[in-house]
Write a protein that holds these residues in place. Structure first.
Motif, PDB file in Angstrom:
ATOM      1  N   UNK A  14       0.777  -1.209  -0.173  1.00  0.00           N
ATOM      2  CA  UNK A  14       0.037   0.086   0.041  1.00  0.00           C
ATOM      3  C   UNK A  14       0.710   1.260   0.010  1.00  0.00           C
ATOM      4  N   UNK A  15       1.867   1.152   0.627  1.00  0.00           N
ATOM      5  CA  UNK A  15       2.686   2.459   0.684  1.00  0.00           C
ATOM      6  C   UNK A  15       4.010   2.354  -0.313  1.00  0.00           C
ATOM      7  N   UNK A  16       4.259   1.479  -0.671  1.00  0.00           N
ATOM      8  CA  UNK A  16       5.397   0.916  -1.705  1.00  0.00           C
ATOM      9  C   UNK A  16       6.833   1.329  -1.189  1.00  0.00           C
ATOM     10  N   UNK A  41      -6.441  -2.809  10.887  1.00  0.00           N
ATOM     11  CA  UNK A  41      -5.111  -2.450  10.615  1.00  0.00           C
ATOM     12  C   UNK A  41      -5.066  -2.093   8.906  1.00  0.00           C
ATOM     13  N   UNK A  42      -5.638  -2.804   8.221  1.00  0.00           N
ATOM     14  CA  UNK A  42      -5.559  -2.512   6.680  1.00  0.00           C
ATOM     15  C   UNK A  42      -6.625  -0.911   6.515  1.00  0.00           C
ATOM     16  N   UNK A  43      -7.625  -1.079   7.251  1.00  0.00           N
ATOM     17  CA  UNK A  43      -8.481   0.193   7.168  1.00  0.00           C
ATOM     18  C   UNK A  43      -7.552   1.496   7.495  1.00  0.00           C
ATOM     19  N   UNK A  44      -6.878   1.260   8.540  1.00  0.00           N
ATOM     20  CA  UNK A  44      -5.956   2.337   9.105  1.00  0.00           C
ATOM     21  C   UNK A  44      -4.953   2.761   8.061  1.00  0.00           C
ATOM     22  N   UNK A  45      -4.448   1.686   7.515  1.00  0.00           N
ATOM     23  CA  UNK A  45      -3.435   1.881   6.159  1.00  0.00           C
ATOM     24  C   UNK A  45      -4.134   2.557   5.090  1.00  0.00           C
ATOM     25  N   UNK A  46      -5.253   2.339   4.789  1.00  0.00           N
ATOM     26  CA  UNK A  46      -6.056   2.724   3.702  1.00  0.00           C
ATOM     27  C   UNK A  46      -6.582   4.266   3.894  1.00  0.00           C
TER      28      UNK A  46
END
Length: 66
Positions: A14-16, A41-46
């Protein structure tokens, strides 16, 4: 999947980039302690500013995508 592997996968996908030490420790600790589940955690990254800024750059470079 181990917490360390999930965190690294989210950073790379997600952040490369590789996770920084502090961020990695924070997210791994949150997962292993049960304060956060993998979906949260996925949602927080997105929702992160870093991800949204990266998406803006990608969209600007390829406006016909999506």
């Amino acid at each position: 999947m181990a917490a360390e592997d999930l965190v690294r996968l989210l950073y790379l996908g997600l952040l490369a980039r590789e996770p920084d030490a502090e961020g990695n420790r924070h997210h791994v600790d949150a997962l292993t302690s049960g304060r956060v589940d993998p979906l949260s955690l996925l949602r927080s990254f997105l929702a992160s500013g870093e991800f949204l800024a990266l998406q803006g750059r990608i969209d600007a470079e390829n406006p016909k995508a999506g």
